[in-house]
Design a protein around this motif. Structure first.
Motif, PDB file in Angstrom:
ATOM      1  N   GLU A 140       0.747  -1.155  -0.086  1.00 30.99           N
ATOM      2  CA  GLU A 140      -0.107   0.140   0.062  1.00 30.99           C
ATOM      3  C   GLU A 140       1.003   1.234   0.162  1.00 30.99           C
ATOM      4  OE1 GLU A 140      -2.659   0.107   3.412  1.00 30.99           O
ATOM      5  OE2 GLU A 140      -3.674   2.275   2.623  1.00 30.99           O
TER       6      GLU A 140
ATOM      7  N   ILE B 193       2.534   1.935  -3.546  1.00 29.57           N
ATOM      8  CA  ILE B 193       1.577   2.236  -4.509  1.00 29.57           C
ATOM      9  C   ILE B 193       1.117   3.653  -4.159  1.00 29.57           C
ATOM     10  CG2 ILE B 193      -0.883   2.102  -5.156  1.00 29.57           C
ATOM     11  CD1 ILE B 193      -0.476  -0.882  -4.459  1.00 29.57           C
ATOM     12  N   GLN B 194       0.684   4.291  -2.887  1.00 26.53           N
ATOM     13  CA  GLN B 194       0.585   5.505  -2.546  1.00 26.53           C
ATOM     14  C   GLN B 194       1.717   6.590  -2.726  1.00 26.53           C
ATOM     15  OE1 GLN B 194      -2.645   6.429  -2.283  1.00 26.53           O
ATOM     16  NE2 GLN B 194      -3.280   4.335  -2.091  1.00 26.53           N
TER      17      GLN B 194
ATOM     18  N   MET C 189     -10.024   2.399  -8.319  1.00 22.57           N
ATOM     19  CA  MET C 189      -9.006   2.673  -6.997  1.00 22.57           C
ATOM     20  C   MET C 189      -8.023   3.704  -7.252  1.00 22.57           C
ATOM     21  SD  MET C 189     -10.634   0.646  -5.064  1.00 22.57           S
ATOM     22  CE  MET C 189     -11.837  -0.524  -5.100  1.00 22.57           C
ATOM     23  N   PHE C 190      -7.352   3.289  -8.357  1.00 25.54           N
ATOM     24  CA  PHE C 190      -6.443   4.200  -8.715  1.00 25.54           C
ATOM     25  C   PHE C 190      -6.609   5.724  -9.135  1.00 25.54           C
ATOM     26  CE2 PHE C 190      -2.957   4.982 -12.569  1.00 25.54           C
ATOM     27  CZ  PHE C 190      -2.375   5.576 -11.732  1.00 25.54           C
TER      28      PHE C 190
ATOM     29  N   ASP D 192      -7.605   7.667  -5.993  1.00 27.75           N
ATOM     30  CA  ASP D 192      -6.469   8.219  -5.191  1.00 27.75           C
ATOM     31  C   ASP D 192      -5.778   9.176  -5.979  1.00 27.75           C
ATOM     32  OD1 ASP D 192      -7.039   6.673  -3.111  1.00 27.75           O
ATOM     33  OD2 ASP D 192      -5.664   5.062  -3.478  1.00 27.75           O
TER      34      ASP D 192
ATOM     35  N   ASP E 162      -6.057   0.416 -14.819  1.00 31.77           N
ATOM     36  CA  ASP E 162      -5.408  -0.339 -13.806  1.00 31.77           C
ATOM     37  C   ASP E 162      -4.412  -1.020 -14.633  1.00 31.77           C
ATOM     38  OD1 ASP E 162      -6.916  -1.965 -15.456  1.00 31.77           O
ATOM     39  OD2 ASP E 162      -7.676  -3.357 -13.731  1.00 31.77           O
TER      40      ASP E 162
ATOM     41  N   TYR F 181      -6.304  -3.611  -5.196  1.00 27.62           N
ATOM     42  CA  TYR F 181      -6.203  -2.472  -5.430  1.00 27.62           C
ATOM     43  C   TYR F 181      -6.827  -2.141  -7.088  1.00 27.62           C
ATOM     44  CZ  TYR F 181      -4.437   2.487  -5.648  1.00 27.62           C
ATOM     45  OH  TYR F 181      -4.480   3.781  -5.587  1.00 27.62           O
TER      46      TYR F 181
ATOM     47  N   ASN G  86     -10.688  -4.669  -3.396  1.00 26.70           N
ATOM     48  CA  ASN G  86     -10.800  -3.802  -2.546  1.00 26.70           C
ATOM     49  C   ASN G  86      -9.568  -3.871  -1.545  1.00 26.70           C
ATOM     50  OD1 ASN G  86     -11.957  -6.339  -1.933  1.00 26.70           O
ATOM     51  ND2 ASN G  86     -12.050  -5.609   0.079  1.00 26.70           N
TER      52      ASN G  86
ATOM     53  N   PRO H 297      -5.708  -3.040  -0.364  1.00 29.52           N
ATOM     54  CA  PRO H 297      -5.136  -1.833  -0.419  1.00 29.52           C
ATOM     55  C   PRO H 297      -3.713  -2.100  -1.133  1.00 29.52           C
ATOM     56  CG  PRO H 297      -5.233  -2.509   1.757  1.00 29.52           C
ATOM     57  CD  PRO H 297      -5.916  -3.495   1.205  1.00 29.52           C
TER      58      PRO H 297
ATOM     59  N   ILE I 185      -1.229  -4.934  -3.903  1.00 28.96           N
ATOM     60  CA  ILE I 185      -1.176  -5.782  -5.072  1.00 28.96           C
ATOM     61  C   ILE I 185      -0.349  -7.007  -4.798  1.00 28.96           C
ATOM     62  CG2 ILE I 185      -0.672  -5.962  -7.450  1.00 28.96           C
ATOM     63  CD1 ILE I 185      -1.198  -3.153  -7.778  1.00 28.96           C
TER      64      ILE I 185
END
Ligand code: IMP
Ligand code: MG
Length: 187
Positions: free
Chosen positions: A16, A19-20, A50-51, A54, A104, A160, A170, A172, A174
């Motif tokens: 997570e 990714i963030q 999701m992507f 964010d 994605d 994600y 869902n 958070p 991958i």
């Protein structure tokens, strides 16, 4: 009952936090590139959700968000093979707008290349692609990618936004799948 992902996950490929952090970098890059203009973000459902949600929070130019859904017919649920159909089209016109498609993952490239061809006929001011993942070894059709989160090897991934038979979007992070341990809920 749908399996718990712990039963078949091989490894966490992207945490997570990773990714963030990358989403923040991409948001900053996009904000710089589009400074002074307005953006129309086109999120490709369902994997890109999701992507997109964010990413847009890290972009500081004025933007609108639209959704588009495509389905591809192929040999199996985990492959696409060229024939792509739009199942949900945009609600606004793209003519003269700066379009950024958010997806994605790009695998064979068939899905996105059809979307691009279709949108080009509607005369946008510009049209670029932002994908979280690029499974570059699998490419069959060339897709111009302007922004890419991570290049990944040819492994099936989930979480994600990315699904295994529609579940686990869902999560958070991958992960990669050990397909021998995975039981499809579709029977
Ligand atoms: P392409 O048309 O082969 O580029 O396929 C892209 C679509 O296939 C993506 O939007 C995903 O829905 C799906 N896909 C490809 N690889 C994966 C994966 O590893 N996990 C989950 N979905 C995937
Ligand atoms: Mg998808």
């Amino acid at each position: 009952m749908v399996q718990d992902y712990q039963e078949y996950i091989e490894k966490v490929l992207l945490t997570e936090e990773q990714i963030q952090a990358r989403v923040r970098e991409l948001g900053a890059e996009i904000s710089r590139d589009y400074a002074g203009s307005e953006l129309l973000i086109i999120c490709i459902l369902r994997g890109g959700v999701m992507f997109t949600t964010d990413l847009v929070r890290q972009i500081d130019v004025p933007l609108a968000i639209e959704f588009m859904a495509v389905s591809s017919y192929g040999t199996g649920a985990r492959q696409s093979e060229g024939e792509v159909r739009i199942t949900l089209d945009l609600n606004t016109t793209v003519a003269s707008k700066h379009i950024l498609i958010v997806e994605d993952i790009i695998d064979s490239g068939h899905t996105l290349s059809s979307v691009i061809e279709m949108l080009k006929t509607r005369d946008p001011a510009s049209l670029y692609v932002c994908t979280l993942l690029d499974k570059f070894e699998r490419r069959e059709v060339e897709v111009p990618i302007r922004y890419c989160g991570f290049k990944i090897r040819n492994e099936f991934v989930f979480g994600y936004g990315l699904d295994m038979d529609e579940f686990y979007r869902n999560l958070p992070f991958i992960g990669t799948v050990n397909l021998e341990k995975y039981e499809t809920p579709l029977g």
